[in-house]
Design an enzyme around this catalytic site. Structure first.
Site, PDB file in Angstrom:
ATOM      1  N   GLU A 130       0.889  -1.170   0.000  1.00  0.00           N
ATOM      2  CA  GLU A 130       0.000   0.000   0.000  1.00  0.00           C
ATOM      3  C   GLU A 130       0.917   1.207   0.000  1.00  0.00           C
ATOM      4  O   GLU A 130       1.563   1.505   1.001  1.00  0.00           O
ATOM      5  CB  GLU A 130      -0.922  -0.019   1.223  1.00  0.00           C
ATOM      6  CG  GLU A 130      -2.058   0.980   1.113  1.00  0.00           C
ATOM      7  CD  GLU A 130      -1.778   2.285   1.853  1.00  0.00           C
ATOM      8  OE1 GLU A 130      -1.351   3.249   1.173  1.00  0.00           O
ATOM      9  OE2 GLU A 130      -1.991   2.331   3.073  1.00  0.00           O
ATOM     10  N   CYS A 155      -2.290   8.691   3.212  1.00  0.00           N
ATOM     11  CA  CYS A 155      -2.304   8.249   1.811  1.00  0.00           C
ATOM     12  C   CYS A 155      -3.696   8.387   1.208  1.00  0.00           C
ATOM     13  O   CYS A 155      -3.832   8.675   0.021  1.00  0.00           O
ATOM     14  CB  CYS A 155      -1.832   6.801   1.716  1.00  0.00           C
ATOM     15  SG  CYS A 155      -0.103   6.568   2.156  1.00  0.00           S
TER      16      CYS A 155
END
Length: 466
Positions: free
Chosen positions: A234, A268
């Site tokens: 990720e 993020c």
């Protein structure tokens, strides 16, 4: 790189740690492997009992670990307490659901009758010790969303945390130990990034998961690929936040502020690119920039603070360079820009909104990891989709509209791991989380996440015939 707690609100070094020497790293890898050989056979109800105990302890420790996170990386104390509570929730969710999620799957007899088997099924078996390379921005949550499913599946964990959150890293190892998990089930490795390759190449380490920067992801993926080991990545995100003409503009603007500055803008999945239909642009831009300008920037431990400091001095420099580049190339500063004049110590940056973004600006392509939003004006739905997809990242996305046909189009065409309609992106234990393009691959959370580090084993069986 030193392993130390440096308070980003003051720049003060609070505590420094010596890295684990090679012999201690070896001892911990050996313990993870040895424990896996027995823990993998532990029944689900025993794993669940231990996981619920860990969640209870985390609830008891919430105020203390929240303060530790705030001192280590600068998130507000309110946000840190919420992060700890979310972790406990996820631990209990996996304790409640892991056995069902990993139950044997049996195809219909009619589907396998020509295979020659009297019966067939798929079983999920753990892989072994999993190395987790984790970031500082959600120092508790990023780890728990890996550890809870991995441990409930029967794996063991080795944590290499970011070097600026060592106290949180050590707390996590102690938490699972105090909960009664067998020695070696979950251990923290106090090592620098240069030691990751040696650990990942160890044959006893079965797989790896990384949340972090694109360069870090490339490095871990390359090493794991060379060793033919499973990885989940990720990486970065530059999520679009699309506002169409039919949207509830006040709600969209209010939510946009939280979506951008959550965790001091260092997330993020924070919305970063605000793509607004021309018919709604002026109203949204005025409301959004006004709300951003009104945010209180200050001590993250103090009541009433909306935005604390960036976690590192280098992180603030990187953000300043992106903004300076955009302004030099013609971007307009609607609010903010620069360091707060009344906060001389610490790594603060004012919430900022930039308009007039063009493809020549670095911020159009690069992730702005801090409280800086970019505004785009688009003529129609086609242009909104095109601008949203004009990014090397594809983690998540946000869409505001009352038009169901527009929703269908965005769901179909946005290149992202999630589409959140009339709300902001958030992770939840029951929903898969991850991205596409340079945002990485694989999924965390939900049933998809718990199966990432399992061997999906086909069992074909024929009855013995005399």
């Amino acid at each position: 790189m030193p392993i130390a707690t440096v308070n980003p609100a003051t720049g003060e070094t609070v505590r420094t740690y010596q890295p684990h020497p090679p012999e201690e790293v070896e001892r911990r890898i050996a313990a993870a492997h040895a424990t896996f050989l027995t823990y993998r056979a532990a029944p689900f109800d025993e794993r669940a009992r231990l996981m619920r105990r860990a969640a209870d302890l985390l609830d008891e420790d919430r105020d203390d670990i929240a303060r530790t996170m705030t001192v280590e990386m600068g998130k507000t104390l309110v946000a840190a307490r919420a992060e700890a509570a979310k972790c406990a929730k996820a631990m209990r969710w996996y304790a409640d659901h892991a056995e069902r999620l990993l139950a044997d799957e049996r195809p219909a007899d009619a589907d396998v009758q020509d295979s020659g088997a009297d019966s067939a099924r798929v079983v999920y078996r753990p892989l072994g010790p999993v190395l987790a390379v984790m970031p500082w921005n959600f120092p508790l949550w990023q780890v728990i969303r890996f550890a809870a499913p991995a441990l409930m599946a029967g794996n063991t964990g080795l944590l290499k945390h970011a070097s600026n959150v060592p106290q949180t890293a050590l707390y996590l190892g102690e938490l699972f130990h105090r909960s009664g998990f067998p020695e070696g089930c979950f251990q923290t490795l106090l090592i620098g990034s240069g030691e990751v390759e040696r650990v990942l190449r160890d044959p006893r380490v079965a797989a790896a998961t990384l949340t972090g920067s694109e360069p870090a992801g490339r490095s871990v993926a390359a090493i794991a690929g060379d060793e033919v080991k499973k990885t989940v990545l990720e990486l970065g995100g530059s999520d679009p936040y699309v506002v169409m003409a039919s949207a509830d503009l006040r709600r969209a603007a209010a939510t946009a502020v939280t979506a951008r500055v959550q965790n001091n803008g260092q997330s993020c999945i924070a919305a970063k690119r605000f793509i607004v239909h021309a018919d709604a642009y002026d109203s949204f831009a005025e409301d959004f920039s006004g709300r951003m300008a009104a945010l209180v920037v200050g001590d993250p431990l103090a009541d009433g603070t909306d935005v604390g400091p960036l976690a590192t001095e280098q992180g603030r420099r990187d953000l300043e360079e992106l903004v300076d580049d955009a302004v030099a190339k013609g971007a307009q500063v609607l609010c903010g820009g620069g360091r707060p004049e009344d906060l001389r110590a610490g790594w603060y940056y004012r919430p900022t909104v930039l308009a007039g973004i063009t493809p020549e600006m670095r911020i159009h392509r690069e992730e702005a990891f801090g409280p800086v939003a970019t505004l785009y004006r688009v003529a129609d739905l086609d242009e909104a989709v095109a601008v949203a997809n004009d990014s090397p990242f594809g983690l998540s996305s946000n869409v505001w509209t009352r038009d169901s046909a527009e929703v269908d189009r965005f769901v179909r065409d946005l290149q992202a791991g999630g589409v959140f309609v009339n709300g902001m992106t958030a992770s939840h234990p029951a929903l898969p989380f991850g991205g596409v393009k340079r945002s990485g691959y694989g999924r965390e959370l939900s049933g998809h996440g718990i199966k990432e580090f399992c061997n999906m084993t086909t069992v074909w069986q024929r009855r013995s015939r005399d």
